[in-house]
Design a protein around this motif. Structure first.
Motif, PDB file in Angstrom:
ATOM      1  N   VAL A   1       8.756  19.514 -34.392  1.00 27.26           N
ATOM      2  CA  VAL A   1       8.055  18.243 -34.296  1.00 27.26           C
ATOM      3  C   VAL A   1       7.808  17.938 -32.825  1.00 27.26           C
ATOM      4  O   VAL A   1       8.759  17.897 -32.033  1.00 27.26           O
ATOM      5  N   PRO A   2       6.560  17.750 -32.418  1.00 27.44           N
ATOM      6  CA  PRO A   2       6.287  17.445 -31.003  1.00 27.44           C
ATOM      7  C   PRO A   2       7.061  16.218 -30.547  1.00 27.44           C
ATOM      8  O   PRO A   2       7.169  15.230 -31.277  1.00 27.44           O
ATOM      9  N   ALA A   3       7.589  16.294 -29.334  1.00 22.74           N
ATOM     10  CA  ALA A   3       8.360  15.182 -28.792  1.00 22.74           C
ATOM     11  C   ALA A   3       7.448  14.204 -28.067  1.00 22.74           C
ATOM     12  O   ALA A   3       6.339  14.538 -27.659  1.00 22.74           O
ATOM     13  N   ALA A   4       7.943  12.994 -27.901  1.00 24.27           N
ATOM     14  CA  ALA A   4       7.263  12.050 -27.019  1.00 24.27           C
ATOM     15  C   ALA A   4       7.384  12.563 -25.596  1.00 24.27           C
ATOM     16  O   ALA A   4       8.267  13.368 -25.288  1.00 24.27           O
ATOM     17  N   PRO A   5       6.499  12.147 -24.696  1.00 23.27           N
ATOM     18  CA  PRO A   5       6.572  12.628 -23.314  1.00 23.27           C
ATOM     19  C   PRO A   5       7.964  12.430 -22.723  1.00 23.27           C
ATOM     20  O   PRO A   5       8.541  11.354 -22.795  1.00 23.27           O
TER      21      PRO A   5
END
Length: 300
Positions: free
Chosen positions: A255-259
């Motif tokens: 799952v892509p992370a927040a910056p």
């Protein structure tokens, strides 16, 4: 090509790089690379000078790498070492990560958060698809009801530690849930090793590794071997008291992370429609314990 360094948590970055190289060198036999072997060799695997020759670098420089006196080899040297040591993709990535430790200067790893959408997705696929999400410390931070039931009772903290590494190495019940326990143990150690290199200042992660090292001889043995085992998809066997051993397909979804934040890994299990495993999962999902909605974890 700089010298070794000490992280703020006291870890010797050069020592970690050297230990990884030694472990990988010991794994490669002379016969693997077309060199004469024999029973009179005093070292397991390749000698330092043999590996240096295969990689096309000086013996002195390779010795400095293993001794932690050089920690920033060029990309060309890294590629040559990876080829000579026959590293797989995960090991190559780990080798590159280790060489950045001395100059990374990273702060503590931020906490990954479970978004409301991810929570809804996990619940939506609950019908026949056990699923759970882990962070880089192998804390299980989200799950659906079927995943909680199949993985040893995630929704019941007194029954099952929610850190997968602690559960595998310190809870005898994990041997019942995981018939291929040795494979699951190697995966846990390999993932923690990668995380420790990526987040060298994460005090919670360092504390977990220290705890497992002190309390589990098997963890110490696997950790000392330097193995990197990353498993993204395939099949795994799981045992539940109501179904027996199930061989299930699985996928690991990142799952892509927040910056600025590490991502999560969502582990999804399933079985082909019409199989005995699919029927067993359907029966398990119908059990009252598997229909309970898990309470939210602490704020992630």
């Amino acid at each position: 090509m700089g010298s070794g360094g000490i992280q703020s948590d006291g870890r010797d970055t050069g020592r970690e790089l050297g230990g990884f190289l030694r472990a990988r060198r010991a794994r490669v036999t002379p016969e693997d690379v077309g060199l004469p072997g024999g029973h009179r060799r005093r070292v397991r695997g390749l000698r330092r000078e043999e590996l240096a020759q295969l990689a096309g670098i000086s013996v002195d420089y390779y010795v400095r790498l293993e001794q932690g006196r050089a920690t920033q080899p060029s990309p060309e040297v890294l590629d040559a070492l990876a080829r000579a040591l026959a590293l797989d993709a995960a090991e190559r990535t780990h080798l590159t990560t280790l060489t950045t430790l001395a100059t990374a200067g990273r702060g503590p790893a931020p906490e990954a958060r479970v978004s409301p959408l991810l929570r809804r997705v996990l619940d939506a696929v609950a019908d026949g698809f056990p699923a759970f999400a882990t962070d880089h410390r192998l804390d299980v931070v989200a799950w659906n009801a079927l995943g909680a039931e199949l993985l040893g009772g995630l929704a019941d903290p007194p029954r099952r530690d929610r850190n997968n590494a602690r559960y595998v190495f310190l809870d005898p019940a994990s041997h019942d849930v995981h018939p291929d326990w040795a494979d699951r143990a190697a995966e846990a150690v390999g993932q923690l090793r990668v995380a420790a290199a990526r987040y060298p200042n994460d005090t919670e992660l360092a504390s977990l590794i220290t705890e497992l090292t002190a309390r589990s001889a098997e963890f110490r043995r696997i950790w000392d071997s330097g193995e990197i085992v990353m498993c993204a998809s395939g099949s795994k066997r799981l045992r539940h008291p109501a179904t027996g051993v199930l061989t299930l397909d699985f996928e690991s979804l990142h799952v892509p992370a927040a910056p600025g934040e590490p991502g999560l890994v969502v582990h999804v299990f399933g079985a082909e429609e019409g199989t005995e495993e699919a029927a067993a999962l359907a029966g398990l999902a119908a059990r009252p314990t598997a229909q309970k909605v898990s309470a939210p974890l602490r704020s992630w």
